[in-house]
Scaffold this active site. Structure first.
Site, PDB file in Angstrom:
ATOM      1  N   CYS A 283      37.831  20.491  -6.738  1.00  0.00           N
ATOM      2  CA  CYS A 283      37.176  20.355  -5.429  1.00  0.00           C
ATOM      3  C   CYS A 283      37.154  18.766  -5.202  1.00  0.00           C
ATOM      4  O   CYS A 283      36.996  17.969  -6.193  1.00  0.00           O
ATOM      5  CB  CYS A 283      35.848  20.844  -5.924  1.00  0.00           C
ATOM      6  SG  CYS A 283      34.887  20.678  -4.492  1.00  0.00           S
TER       7      CYS A 283
ATOM      8  N   HIS B  28      35.877  29.466  -2.400  1.00  0.00           N
ATOM      9  CA  HIS B  28      35.620  28.232  -2.619  1.00  0.00           C
ATOM     10  C   HIS B  28      34.758  27.468  -1.341  1.00  0.00           C
ATOM     11  O   HIS B  28      33.760  27.077  -1.718  1.00  0.00           O
ATOM     12  CB  HIS B  28      36.776  27.498  -3.126  1.00  0.00           C
ATOM     13  CG  HIS B  28      36.326  26.109  -3.342  1.00  0.00           C
ATOM     14  ND1 HIS B  28      36.740  25.624  -4.611  1.00  0.00           N
ATOM     15  CD2 HIS B  28      36.077  24.884  -2.751  1.00  0.00           C
ATOM     16  CE1 HIS B  28      36.502  24.187  -4.914  1.00  0.00           C
ATOM     17  NE2 HIS B  28      35.769  24.049  -3.458  1.00  0.00           N
ATOM     18  N   GLU B  29      35.461  27.612  -0.253  1.00  0.00           N
ATOM     19  CA  GLU B  29      34.770  26.887   0.815  1.00  0.00           C
ATOM     20  C   GLU B  29      33.405  27.651   1.468  1.00  0.00           C
ATOM     21  O   GLU B  29      32.365  27.008   1.616  1.00  0.00           O
ATOM     22  CB  GLU B  29      35.787  26.753   1.924  1.00  0.00           C
ATOM     23  CG  GLU B  29      36.741  26.229   1.790  1.00  0.00           C
ATOM     24  CD  GLU B  29      36.761  24.952   1.241  1.00  0.00           C
ATOM     25  OE1 GLU B  29      35.773  24.079   1.253  1.00  0.00           O
ATOM     26  OE2 GLU B  29      37.697  24.131   0.408  1.00  0.00           O
TER      27      GLU B  29
ATOM     28  N   HIS C  38      30.534  26.676  -0.681  1.00  0.00           N
ATOM     29  CA  HIS C  38      29.963  25.497  -0.295  1.00  0.00           C
ATOM     30  C   HIS C  38      28.903  25.383   0.612  1.00  0.00           C
ATOM     31  O   HIS C  38      27.836  24.869   0.632  1.00  0.00           O
ATOM     32  CB  HIS C  38      31.157  24.480   0.338  1.00  0.00           C
ATOM     33  CG  HIS C  38      31.669  23.625  -0.811  1.00  0.00           C
ATOM     34  ND1 HIS C  38      31.064  23.111  -1.850  1.00  0.00           N
ATOM     35  CD2 HIS C  38      33.261  23.571  -1.060  1.00  0.00           C
ATOM     36  CE1 HIS C  38      32.154  22.405  -2.394  1.00  0.00           C
ATOM     37  NE2 HIS C  38      33.311  22.425  -2.124  1.00  0.00           N
TER      38      HIS C  38
HETATM   39 ZN    ZN Z   1      35.026  22.185  -3.118  1.00  0.00          ZN
END
Ligand code: ZN
Length: 192
Positions: A108, A150-151, A154
């Site tokens: 990341c 993953h995004e 966030h």
């Molecule tokens: Zn990330």
């Protein structure tokens, strides 16, 4: 824009959805372009607005052929990793389509140096809006599904290190030097 690093609260807080008017505003259009520019400059295959310190539900994704140069054709197939054109997704809602997971190393831009094995669902569906505030539906598998998970994480204050197999976390340098060519199952065995 600068990418904020783990330890900043903005990476741990839920991001806010945008209205259609907000998406279409000049200010937001400019911000989206800056987010794309920042992702490409890093370079990375995805970036979420909280990673530049802005707690809004916007993610950008792009996987270019030149990012694949360090992977063999076998590794690309095993990861189900393909070239992805640029996409902007606003207010994404992610649904797991296939609960079976794939395990690979993930890093990341907000966590310098580290990389670790993260299990991710193999197929997902994401609904949201594009930069023109038009509704979109994305069905993704493999690496595309991984980047989306993953995004979107966030936007919910989740960082991949929360989900990684803790004992496989290592520096990117050591990964390149020691484990890059080793099949994931073997790495997991070594670090059990
Ligand atoms: Zn990330």
């Amino acid at each position: 824009m600068d990418i904020v690093q783990i330890g900043e609260k903005v990476l741990r807080e839920p991001a806010r959805p945008l209205s259609k008017e907000e998406i279409l505003s000049d200010k937001m259009q400019e911000f989206i372009q800056s987010l794309i520019f920042t992702m490409r400059k890093a370079p990375g295959v995805g970036l979420a607005a909280p990673q530049v310190g802005i707690p809004l539900q916007i993610i950008v994704l792009e996987d270019k052929p030149e990012y694949h140069s360090y992977l063999t054709p076998e590794q690309l197939t095993e990861r189900d990793r393909k070239v992805l054109p640029l996409s902007v997704i606003i207010n994404p809602i992610l649904t797991i389509e296939e609960a079976e997971v794939a395990e690979f190393f993930e890093g990341c831009l907000s966590v310098p140096e580290l990389i670790g094995i993260v299990p991710r669902a193999k197929a997902v569906r994401v609904e949201g809006f594009n930069e023109r505030a038009e509704p979109i539906v994305i069905k993704a598998t493999g690496w595309h599904a991984r980047i989306l998970q993953h995004e979107v994480d966030h936007l919910n204050g989740i960082i991949y290190t929360d989900l990684a197999e803790q004992r496989t976390l290592m520096t990117q340098d050591n990964f390149r030097k020691l484990w890059k060519q080793t099949p994931i199952a073997e790495v997991q065995k070594e670090f059990k």
